[in-house]
Design a protein around this motif. Sequence first.
Motif, PDB file in Angstrom:
ATOM      1  N   ALA A 176       0.879  -1.177   0.000  1.00  0.00           N
ATOM      2  CA  ALA A 176       0.000   0.000   0.000  1.00  0.00           C
ATOM      3  C   ALA A 176       0.911   1.219   0.000  1.00  0.00           C
ATOM      4  O   ALA A 176       1.774   1.364   0.864  1.00  0.00           O
ATOM      5  CB  ALA A 176      -0.890   0.001   1.228  1.00  0.00           C
ATOM      6  N   ARG A 177       0.742   2.088  -0.991  1.00  0.00           N
ATOM      7  CA  ARG A 177       1.662   3.226  -1.171  1.00  0.00           C
ATOM      8  C   ARG A 177       0.941   4.524  -0.846  1.00  0.00           C
ATOM      9  O   ARG A 177      -0.057   4.883  -1.484  1.00  0.00           O
ATOM     10  CB  ARG A 177       2.166   3.212  -2.618  1.00  0.00           C
ATOM     11  CG  ARG A 177       3.184   4.283  -2.959  1.00  0.00           C
ATOM     12  CD  ARG A 177       4.532   4.037  -2.286  1.00  0.00           C
ATOM     13  NE  ARG A 177       5.528   4.994  -2.754  1.00  0.00           N
ATOM     14  CZ  ARG A 177       5.729   6.206  -2.222  1.00  0.00           C
ATOM     15  NH1 ARG A 177       4.994   6.623  -1.189  1.00  0.00           N
ATOM     16  NH2 ARG A 177       6.647   7.013  -2.712  1.00  0.00           N
ATOM     17  N   LEU A 178       1.443   5.230   0.169  1.00  0.00           N
ATOM     18  CA  LEU A 178       0.843   6.509   0.561  1.00  0.00           C
ATOM     19  C   LEU A 178       1.736   7.652   0.083  1.00  0.00           C
ATOM     20  O   LEU A 178       2.887   7.749   0.488  1.00  0.00           O
ATOM     21  CB  LEU A 178       0.691   6.597   2.088  1.00  0.00           C
ATOM     22  CG  LEU A 178      -0.074   5.479   2.792  1.00  0.00           C
ATOM     23  CD1 LEU A 178      -0.252   5.809   4.274  1.00  0.00           C
ATOM     24  CD2 LEU A 178      -1.445   5.267   2.154  1.00  0.00           C
ATOM     25  N   TYR A 179       1.183   8.495  -0.792  1.00  0.00           N
ATOM     26  CA  TYR A 179       1.919   9.661  -1.301  1.00  0.00           C
ATOM     27  C   TYR A 179       1.426  10.921  -0.605  1.00  0.00           C
ATOM     28  O   TYR A 179       0.241  11.043  -0.291  1.00  0.00           O
ATOM     29  CB  TYR A 179       1.680   9.819  -2.807  1.00  0.00           C
ATOM     30  CG  TYR A 179       2.320   8.741  -3.661  1.00  0.00           C
ATOM     31  CD1 TYR A 179       3.674   8.802  -3.989  1.00  0.00           C
ATOM     32  CD2 TYR A 179       1.558   7.686  -4.162  1.00  0.00           C
ATOM     33  CE1 TYR A 179       4.260   7.822  -4.790  1.00  0.00           C
ATOM     34  CE2 TYR A 179       2.132   6.703  -4.955  1.00  0.00           C
ATOM     35  CZ  TYR A 179       3.479   6.774  -5.260  1.00  0.00           C
ATOM     36  OH  TYR A 179       4.058   5.808  -6.051  1.00  0.00           O
ATOM     37  N   PHE A 180       2.329  11.878  -0.406  1.00  0.00           N
ATOM     38  CA  PHE A 180       1.933  13.166   0.166  1.00  0.00           C
ATOM     39  C   PHE A 180       1.460  14.131  -0.921  1.00  0.00           C
ATOM     40  O   PHE A 180       0.845  15.152  -0.630  1.00  0.00           O
ATOM     41  CB  PHE A 180       3.101  13.799   0.933  1.00  0.00           C
ATOM     42  CG  PHE A 180       3.407  13.089   2.242  1.00  0.00           C
ATOM     43  CD1 PHE A 180       2.608  12.062   2.722  1.00  0.00           C
ATOM     44  CD2 PHE A 180       4.505  13.476   3.006  1.00  0.00           C
ATOM     45  CE1 PHE A 180       2.889  11.420   3.921  1.00  0.00           C
ATOM     46  CE2 PHE A 180       4.782  12.846   4.219  1.00  0.00           C
ATOM     47  CZ  PHE A 180       3.988  11.813   4.677  1.00  0.00           C
ATOM     48  N   SER A 181       1.806  13.837  -2.184  1.00  0.00           N
ATOM     49  CA  SER A 181       1.392  14.673  -3.317  1.00  0.00           C
ATOM     50  C   SER A 181       1.189  13.726  -4.500  1.00  0.00           C
ATOM     51  O   SER A 181       1.477  12.531  -4.369  1.00  0.00           O
ATOM     52  CB  SER A 181       2.465  15.732  -3.605  1.00  0.00           C
ATOM     53  OG  SER A 181       3.714  15.098  -3.739  1.00  0.00           O
ATOM     54  N   PRO A 182       0.700  14.209  -5.649  1.00  0.00           N
ATOM     55  CA  PRO A 182       0.407  13.281  -6.738  1.00  0.00           C
ATOM     56  C   PRO A 182       1.591  12.369  -7.088  1.00  0.00           C
ATOM     57  O   PRO A 182       2.753  12.772  -6.983  1.00  0.00           O
ATOM     58  CB  PRO A 182       0.045  14.209  -7.890  1.00  0.00           C
ATOM     59  CG  PRO A 182      -0.503  15.422  -7.224  1.00  0.00           C
ATOM     60  CD  PRO A 182       0.303  15.592  -5.963  1.00  0.00           C
ATOM     61  N   GLN A 183       1.263  11.167  -7.514  1.00  0.00           N
ATOM     62  CA  GLN A 183       2.289  10.165  -7.809  1.00  0.00           C
ATOM     63  C   GLN A 183       3.246  10.674  -8.887  1.00  0.00           C
ATOM     64  O   GLN A 183       2.801  11.130  -9.948  1.00  0.00           O
ATOM     65  CB  GLN A 183       1.605   8.890  -8.309  1.00  0.00           C
ATOM     66  CG  GLN A 183       2.568   7.723  -8.439  1.00  0.00           C
ATOM     67  CD  GLN A 183       1.884   6.490  -9.001  1.00  0.00           C
ATOM     68  OE1 GLN A 183       1.034   6.573  -9.884  1.00  0.00           O
ATOM     69  NE2 GLN A 183       2.275   5.330  -8.501  1.00  0.00           N
ATOM     70  N   PRO A 184       4.567  10.639  -8.630  1.00  0.00           N
ATOM     71  CA  PRO A 184       5.508  11.098  -9.654  1.00  0.00           C
ATOM     72  C   PRO A 184       5.497  10.168 -10.865  1.00  0.00           C
ATOM     73  O   PRO A 184       5.209   8.975 -10.732  1.00  0.00           O
ATOM     74  CB  PRO A 184       6.865  11.062  -8.937  1.00  0.00           C
ATOM     75  CG  PRO A 184       6.691  10.160  -7.775  1.00  0.00           C
ATOM     76  CD  PRO A 184       5.235  10.167  -7.415  1.00  0.00           C
ATOM     77  N   GLN A 185       5.817  10.751 -11.999  1.00  0.00           N
ATOM     78  CA  GLN A 185       5.849   9.998 -13.257  1.00  0.00           C
ATOM     79  C   GLN A 185       6.686   8.720 -13.124  1.00  0.00           C
ATOM     80  O   GLN A 185       6.294   7.653 -13.608  1.00  0.00           O
ATOM     81  CB  GLN A 185       6.478  10.905 -14.333  1.00  0.00           C
ATOM     82  CG  GLN A 185       6.114  10.539 -15.756  1.00  0.00           C
ATOM     83  CD  GLN A 185       4.653  10.875 -16.073  1.00  0.00           C
ATOM     84  OE1 GLN A 185       4.140  11.887 -15.627  1.00  0.00           O
ATOM     85  NE2 GLN A 185       3.979  10.000 -16.815  1.00  0.00           N
TER      86      GLN A 185
END
Length: 347
Positions: A274-283
């Motif tokens: 499960a991947r939690l990002y603080f901002s939109p997923q980088p390319q």
Amino acid sequence: MADSKIVVPTDVTIAAAAQALAAGKLIGVPTETVYGLAADATNQLAVERIFQAKGRPANNPLIAHFANADQARRWINVDDDATITWQWNLATTFWPGPLTVVAPLRGSVAPAVTAGAETLAVRVPNHPVMQSLLESFALPIAAPSANRSNYVSPTQANHVATAFGDSIEMVLDGGPCDYGVESTIIRLTPTVPQLLRPGGISTEQLVSVFGDIELIRHQAPASPSANTDSAGVEPASLAPLPSPGLMRKHYSPQTRLIKASEFDLGKMNPAKVARLYFSPQPQSDRPIAFGWIRVLSPTGDLNEVARHLFAAIREADQLPCELIVIDECSNAGIGHAIMDRVHRAAT
Ligand code: TXA
Ligand code: MG
């Protein structure tokens, strides 16, 4: 079932909540930071129920909540030292709000609240429902975060109902918490205030008001069982800790959590992550087939990240994944509290 304990706050239900507190019962309460598990701070048996319900070590003191600074001041002594009086006057400018102040005890709260210490942690929360309850109840309300000891703090009424449905009379539903991380805790001293826990009020805000702040690094406990919440209720004879909230391990999900910088794609099937990002997923991450993805803020706003942090970790913890991988951020502003919680969850 547990959800039937969730109550819409009205004048009638808030009065019922105050009555429940007066009868020595526990209730769930919303604050601007996280939900609390509340009891009458002057009732020893009621306060002991908090420790039992949470599985909290008896040497870990609780915060007493008040409707305003004048009421809080009656329970502590900030008059004998001019520097402490000065610090107190400045600290109260953050109230109502996410700042907790540790000062010498004067009033007679239940001994369990302070865990035998000679100081009391006081706070005036900024949530309309909690404010109404405090005004209606008139006495201090002891409330730790309403999570089982060592688990992630609750930011929604259903988090409280799920964990404590059987032990509480009700949880007042104040909606999702605005801050999402706990209050900042400072201790007043004859020199400079000490920062015991970063939280909703940033270190920069404190420095701008006090001029200087001492950062306290928690000493590792001699015996892990004496300090970890998960060890269950400890005998009251244990010496009070300087601030048990600074224990290294805390806020941990059951699923292992690591920081993104430690994630090795070669060693783990991303479908189980499960991947939690603080901002939109980088390319660069787009080709990775993570099992579950959550973006905590579409604009990378750290206040929004803080608001969603605990709910997202809880949600990920419910998934059949094997690892939670989470972003990191700078220590500026609310980032200090976010990274403090991430480090602890990852320990
Ligand atoms: O935002 C918050 O502060 C929330 C809401 C419900 O108000 N409460 C909260 O309580 O986070 P809790 O118990 O989860 O964390 C309070 C921390 C604990 O780590 C405790 O050790 C520390 O405050 N504490 C309480 N009284 C203290 C004292 N007299 N001296 C030093 N630390 C104290
Ligand atoms: Mg807590």
